[in-house]
Scaffold this motif. Structure first.
Motif, PDB file in Angstrom:
ATOM      1  N   VAL A   1       0.855  -1.184   0.000  1.00  0.00           N
ATOM      2  CA  VAL A   1       0.000   0.000   0.000  1.00  0.00           C
ATOM      3  C   VAL A   1       0.894   1.237   0.000  1.00  0.00           C
ATOM      4  O   VAL A   1       1.731   1.409   0.888  1.00  0.00           O
ATOM      5  CB  VAL A   1      -0.918   0.018   1.238  1.00  0.00           C
ATOM      6  N   CYS A   2       0.730   2.079  -1.004  1.00  0.00           N
ATOM      7  CA  CYS A   2       1.538   3.297  -1.089  1.00  0.00           C
ATOM      8  C   CYS A   2       1.065   4.310  -0.059  1.00  0.00           C
ATOM      9  O   CYS A   2      -0.113   4.656  -0.017  1.00  0.00           O
ATOM     10  CB  CYS A   2       1.460   3.909  -2.486  1.00  0.00           C
ATOM     11  N   MET A   3       1.998   4.771   0.753  1.00  0.00           N
ATOM     12  CA  MET A   3       1.690   5.790   1.755  1.00  0.00           C
ATOM     13  C   MET A   3       2.462   7.072   1.463  1.00  0.00           C
ATOM     14  O   MET A   3       2.690   7.887   2.361  1.00  0.00           O
ATOM     15  CB  MET A   3       2.009   5.254   3.156  1.00  0.00           C
ATOM     16  N   GLY A   4       2.879   7.230   0.206  1.00  0.00           N
ATOM     17  CA  GLY A   4       3.526   8.482  -0.191  1.00  0.00           C
ATOM     18  C   GLY A   4       2.537   9.630  -0.060  1.00  0.00           C
ATOM     19  O   GLY A   4       1.333   9.419   0.080  1.00  0.00           O
ATOM     20  N   THR A   5       3.031  10.845  -0.129  1.00  0.00           N
ATOM     21  CA  THR A   5       2.198  12.020   0.147  1.00  0.00           C
ATOM     22  C   THR A   5       0.951  12.092  -0.734  1.00  0.00           C
ATOM     23  O   THR A   5      -0.162  12.292  -0.236  1.00  0.00           O
ATOM     24  CB  THR A   5       3.026  13.310  -0.049  1.00  0.00           C
ATOM     25  N   ALA A   6       1.122  11.894  -2.044  1.00  0.00           N
ATOM     26  CA  ALA A   6      -0.022  12.023  -2.959  1.00  0.00           C
ATOM     27  C   ALA A   6      -1.098  10.993  -2.641  1.00  0.00           C
ATOM     28  O   ALA A   6      -2.293  11.270  -2.745  1.00  0.00           O
ATOM     29  CB  ALA A   6       0.443  11.880  -4.404  1.00  0.00           C
ATOM     30  N   CYS A   7      -0.699   9.797  -2.275  1.00  0.00           N
ATOM     31  CA  CYS A   7      -1.674   8.761  -1.928  1.00  0.00           C
ATOM     32  C   CYS A   7      -2.236   8.996  -0.527  1.00  0.00           C
ATOM     33  O   CYS A   7      -3.426   8.780  -0.277  1.00  0.00           O
ATOM     34  CB  CYS A   7      -1.035   7.380  -2.026  1.00  0.00           C
ATOM     35  N   HIS A   8      -1.368   9.455   0.370  1.00  0.00           N
ATOM     36  CA  HIS A   8      -1.799   9.682   1.757  1.00  0.00           C
ATOM     37  C   HIS A   8      -2.962  10.661   1.823  1.00  0.00           C
ATOM     38  O   HIS A   8      -3.941  10.429   2.541  1.00  0.00           O
ATOM     39  CB  HIS A   8      -0.612  10.185   2.589  1.00  0.00           C
TER      40      HIS A   8
ATOM     41  N   GLY B   1       6.694   3.767   0.497  1.00  0.00           N
ATOM     42  CA  GLY B   1       6.711   5.139   0.014  1.00  0.00           C
ATOM     43  C   GLY B   1       6.277   5.167  -1.446  1.00  0.00           C
ATOM     44  O   GLY B   1       5.930   4.130  -2.021  1.00  0.00           O
ATOM     45  N   CYS B   2       6.301   6.335  -2.034  1.00  0.00           N
ATOM     46  CA  CYS B   2       5.802   6.532  -3.403  1.00  0.00           C
ATOM     47  C   CYS B   2       6.296   5.442  -4.358  1.00  0.00           C
ATOM     48  O   CYS B   2       7.480   5.145  -4.428  1.00  0.00           O
ATOM     49  CB  CYS B   2       6.246   7.889  -3.909  1.00  0.00           C
ATOM     50  N   VAL B   3       5.352   4.851  -5.079  1.00  0.00           N
ATOM     51  CA  VAL B   3       5.701   3.806  -6.050  1.00  0.00           C
ATOM     52  C   VAL B   3       5.728   4.372  -7.477  1.00  0.00           C
ATOM     53  O   VAL B   3       5.785   3.620  -8.446  1.00  0.00           O
ATOM     54  CB  VAL B   3       4.745   2.582  -5.956  1.00  0.00           C
ATOM     55  N   GLY B   4       5.657   5.692  -7.583  1.00  0.00           N
ATOM     56  CA  GLY B   4       5.850   6.347  -8.877  1.00  0.00           C
ATOM     57  C   GLY B   4       4.617   6.384  -9.759  1.00  0.00           C
ATOM     58  O   GLY B   4       4.742   6.511 -10.975  1.00  0.00           O
ATOM     59  N   ALA B   5       3.447   6.280  -9.159  1.00  0.00           N
ATOM     60  CA  ALA B   5       2.224   6.329  -9.967  1.00  0.00           C
ATOM     61  C   ALA B   5       1.219   7.294  -9.342  1.00  0.00           C
ATOM     62  O   ALA B   5       0.018   7.036  -9.306  1.00  0.00           O
ATOM     63  CB  ALA B   5       1.626   4.927 -10.086  1.00  0.00           C
ATOM     64  N   CYS B   6       1.723   8.429  -8.877  1.00  0.00           N
ATOM     65  CA  CYS B   6       0.904   9.384  -8.119  1.00  0.00           C
ATOM     66  C   CYS B   6      -0.368   9.799  -8.864  1.00  0.00           C
ATOM     67  O   CYS B   6      -1.399  10.027  -8.244  1.00  0.00           O
ATOM     68  CB  CYS B   6       1.710  10.635  -7.793  1.00  0.00           C
ATOM     69  N   ALA B   7      -0.301   9.903 -10.182  1.00  0.00           N
ATOM     70  CA  ALA B   7      -1.448  10.384 -10.964  1.00  0.00           C
ATOM     71  C   ALA B   7      -2.666   9.489 -10.793  1.00  0.00           C
ATOM     72  O   ALA B   7      -3.797   9.950 -10.969  1.00  0.00           O
ATOM     73  CB  ALA B   7      -1.072  10.477 -12.437  1.00  0.00           C
TER      74      ALA B   7
ATOM     75  N   PRO C   1      -5.097   6.940  -4.910  1.00  0.00           N
ATOM     76  CA  PRO C   1      -4.185   6.115  -4.132  1.00  0.00           C
ATOM     77  C   PRO C   1      -3.890   4.781  -4.840  1.00  0.00           C
ATOM     78  O   PRO C   1      -4.769   4.224  -5.500  1.00  0.00           O
ATOM     79  CB  PRO C   1      -4.922   5.885  -2.811  1.00  0.00           C
ATOM     80  N   VAL C   2      -2.679   4.311  -4.656  1.00  0.00           N
ATOM     81  CA  VAL C   2      -2.210   3.140  -5.386  1.00  0.00           C
ATOM     82  C   VAL C   2      -1.880   1.993  -4.439  1.00  0.00           C
ATOM     83  O   VAL C   2      -1.299   2.201  -3.378  1.00  0.00           O
ATOM     84  CB  VAL C   2      -0.936   3.495  -6.196  1.00  0.00           C
ATOM     85  N   VAL C   3      -2.260   0.806  -4.864  1.00  0.00           N
ATOM     86  CA  VAL C   3      -1.838  -0.416  -4.180  1.00  0.00           C
ATOM     87  C   VAL C   3      -1.154  -1.275  -5.234  1.00  0.00           C
ATOM     88  O   VAL C   3      -1.674  -1.432  -6.347  1.00  0.00           O
ATOM     89  CB  VAL C   3      -3.035  -1.179  -3.567  1.00  0.00           C
TER      90      VAL C   3
HETATM   91  S1  FES Z   1       2.552   8.855  -3.539  1.00  0.00           S
HETATM   92 FE1  FES Z   1       1.615   6.978  -4.049  1.00  0.00          FE
HETATM   93  S2  FES Z   1       2.253   6.635  -6.065  1.00  0.00           S
HETATM   94 FE2  FES Z   1       3.267   8.457  -5.539  1.00  0.00          FE
END
Ligand code: FES
Length: 155
Positions: A71-78, A112-118, A121-123
């Motif tokens: 589970v991506c918990m990067g900022t954009a997904c968070h 952290g960010c998996v590079g698919a912020c657009a 949220p990404v899993v």
């Molecule tokens: S923060 Fe989740 S893909 Fe970039």
């Protein structure tokens, strides 16, 4: 034990990451004996091999489940409800991030960010991105994975 893997690459330090990736693919993780063998064969100190082995998310020192759910918990997904998705996975699988289910079916990670912020949220499940995730989609995805594990168990 690793001759087949060593035969694919120059046996020197430039091949370390590729060899570790192949060991990971072969065993599902990096067994201690394999790391010692890589260290001896490439003539790289064991501490350096361990350092590389723990640096990359795709490498693991412990056995992983058949399905890797990240589970991506990067900022954009968070900011797009990733914490709710994380809680859903915790509840559905009854494990904490970093753990593997007792049946060996699932390993669950918070990353952290998996590079698919657009499409957040990404899993990521087994290296495939699932975007625009929400609680219902997450439950359905886990149900589908559990069902396919049962189907394979019966065949
Ligand atoms: S923060 Fe989740 S893909 Fe970039």
């Amino acid at each position: 034990m690793l001759e087949r893997i060593f035969s694919r690459y120059p046996v020197d330090r430039t091949s370390l990451v590729m060899i570790l990736q192949d060991v990971q693919t072969e065993f599902g993780y990096l067994p201690t004996d394999a790391l010692k063998e890589v260290s001896a064969r490439l003539q790289i100190p064991a501490a350096q091999v361990y350092s590389v082995a723990t640096f990359y998310n795709v490498l693991s020192l412990v056995p992983r489940g058949r399905n890797l759910v990240r589970v991506c918990m990067g900022t954009a997904c968070h900011v797009r409800q990733a914490p709710l998705i994380l809680e859903t996975v915790k509840r559905e699988l009854d494990i904490e991030p970093g753990d593997t289910t007792v049946d060996g079916e699932f390993t669950f990670q918070s990353v952290g960010c998996v590079g698919a912020c657009a499409i957040g949220p990404v899993v990521e499940v087994n290296d495939i991105h699932h975007g625009h995730m929400n609680v219902n989609k997450m439950k359905k995805l886990l149900d589908k994975l559990e069902q396919s594990a049962k189907d394979e168990g019966q065949s």
